[in-house]
Design a protein around this motif. Structure first.
Motif, PDB file in Angstrom:
ATOM      1  N   GLN A  65       0.857  -1.189   0.000  1.00 51.84           N
ATOM      2  CA  GLN A  65       0.000   0.000   0.000  1.00 51.84           C
ATOM      3  C   GLN A  65       0.895   1.242   0.000  1.00 51.84           C
ATOM      4  N   LEU A  66       0.603   2.197  -0.881  1.00 53.05           N
ATOM      5  CA  LEU A  66       1.478   3.354  -1.066  1.00 53.05           C
ATOM      6  C   LEU A  66       1.734   4.116   0.230  1.00 53.05           C
ATOM      7  N   HIS A  67       0.738   4.210   1.113  1.00 53.87           N
ATOM      8  CA  HIS A  67       0.968   4.887   2.397  1.00 53.87           C
ATOM      9  C   HIS A  67       2.018   4.154   3.236  1.00 53.87           C
ATOM     10  N   LEU A  68       2.147   2.848   3.047  1.00 53.68           N
ATOM     11  CA  LEU A  68       3.012   2.039   3.905  1.00 53.68           C
ATOM     12  C   LEU A  68       4.393   1.758   3.324  1.00 53.68           C
ATOM     13  N   VAL A  69       4.555   1.873   2.009  1.00 57.03           N
ATOM     14  CA  VAL A  69       5.866   1.560   1.424  1.00 57.03           C
ATOM     15  C   VAL A  69       6.877   2.642   1.787  1.00 57.03           C
ATOM     16  N   SER A  70       8.142   2.230   1.805  1.00 59.39           N
ATOM     17  CA  SER A  70       9.222   3.170   2.068  1.00 59.39           C
ATOM     18  C   SER A  70      10.099   3.294   0.830  1.00 59.39           C
ATOM     19  N   PRO A  71      10.270   4.512   0.315  1.00 53.30           N
ATOM     20  CA  PRO A  71      11.183   4.695  -0.815  1.00 53.30           C
ATOM     21  C   PRO A  71      12.612   4.275  -0.484  1.00 53.30           C
ATOM     22  N   GLU A  72      12.932   4.133   0.794  1.00 50.86           N
ATOM     23  CA  GLU A  72      14.265   3.714   1.215  1.00 50.86           C
ATOM     24  C   GLU A  72      14.448   2.201   1.182  1.00 50.86           C
ATOM     25  N   ALA A  73      13.377   1.460   0.941  1.00 57.58           N
ATOM     26  CA  ALA A  73      13.476  -0.004   0.915  1.00 57.58           C
ATOM     27  C   ALA A  73      14.393  -0.442  -0.223  1.00 57.58           C
ATOM     28  N   PRO A  74      15.198  -1.463   0.019  1.00 57.54           N
ATOM     29  CA  PRO A  74      16.165  -1.889  -0.996  1.00 57.54           C
ATOM     30  C   PRO A  74      15.523  -2.336  -2.312  1.00 57.54           C
ATOM     31  N   TYR A  75      14.311  -2.863  -2.252  1.00 53.46           N
ATOM     32  CA  TYR A  75      13.672  -3.357  -3.473  1.00 53.46           C
ATOM     33  C   TYR A  75      13.180  -2.236  -4.382  1.00 53.46           C
ATOM     34  N   PHE A  76      13.231  -0.981  -3.936  1.00 54.73           N
ATOM     35  CA  PHE A  76      12.888   0.145  -4.813  1.00 54.73           C
ATOM     36  C   PHE A  76      14.120   0.772  -5.470  1.00 54.73           C
ATOM     37  N   LYS A  77      15.297   0.553  -4.921  1.00 54.57           N
ATOM     38  CA  LYS A  77      16.523   1.200  -5.432  1.00 54.57           C
ATOM     39  C   LYS A  77      16.791   0.787  -6.882  1.00 54.57           C
ATOM     40  N   GLY A  78      16.707   1.751  -7.798  1.00 59.79           N
ATOM     41  CA  GLY A  78      16.984   1.503  -9.205  1.00 59.79           C
ATOM     42  C   GLY A  78      16.002   0.567  -9.891  1.00 59.79           C
ATOM     43  N   ALA A  79      14.837   0.348  -9.288  1.00 58.16           N
ATOM     44  CA  ALA A  79      13.883  -0.646  -9.777  1.00 58.16           C
ATOM     45  C   ALA A  79      12.934  -0.091 -10.837  1.00 58.16           C
ATOM     46  N   ASP A  80      12.330  -1.001 -11.551  1.00 59.29           N
ATOM     47  CA  ASP A  80      11.149  -0.689 -12.338  1.00 59.29           C
ATOM     48  C   ASP A  80       9.986  -0.874 -11.381  1.00 59.29           C
TER      49      ASP A  80
END
Length: 158
Positions: free
Chosen positions: A39-54
């Motif tokens: 859920q967008l309210h709960l995700v963290s942009p700092e999470a490793p799975y977002f780094k450089g991801a599609d």
């Protein structure tokens, strides 16, 4: 439907499906979900799975309407979901998406929305975030019909 007023996305529609093709009912399709929370309210942009991801940003309803959502859209992507009509704190959504662009330095953003007018708000939030971003990340958008067919597939031009 006479006498109906209000949001077209709230209109009552009964969708009829053909019978499941022979043998398809027993087929197990593995999930392509790569992380939690979603859920967008709960995700963290700092999470490793977002780094450089599609990244895939999907309207809450889209995966239910699109029978092959996991394989067609989610596979290989990190996910966030939101509802532009029912979720509160949409300013926070713009900031969160901006942080995905600037801080997580995501590669691409694909936004999957439904054909109902209120759902376009999710694409609008992504475009607002892009305008506030220091980076110019490509945004692909997919508009799904109520029975899961792809009505539009294109790229945001800024």
């Amino acid at each position: 439907m006479s006498g109906f007023s209000g949001c077209p996305g709230s209109r009552i529609v009964e969708l009829r499906q053909d019978e499941t093709p022979e043998g398809a009912a027993g087929v197990k399709v593995p999930s392509q979900l790569r992380q939690w929370p979603i859920q967008l309210h709960l995700v963290s942009p700092e999470a490793p799975y977002f780094k450089g991801a599609d990244v895939l940003l999907a309207a809450d309803c889209a995966p239910f309407a699109m029978g092959n959502f996991h394989n067609d859209f989610l596979k290989g992507k990190s996910l966030a979901i939101a509802c532009p009509k029912l979720d509160e704190g949409q300013d926070a959504y713009v900031e969160k998406i901006r942080a995905l662009f600037d801080e997580a330095r995501i590669n691409t953003l694909t936004v999957v929305i439904m054909q109902v007018p209120c759902c376009r708000g999710l694409l609008s939030l992504a475009v607002q975030a892009l305008r506030k971003s220091q980076r110019k990340v490509p945004i692909r958008y997919i508009v799904a019909g109520l029975q899961g067919d792809v009505l539009q597939d294109g790229w945001v031009e800024e």
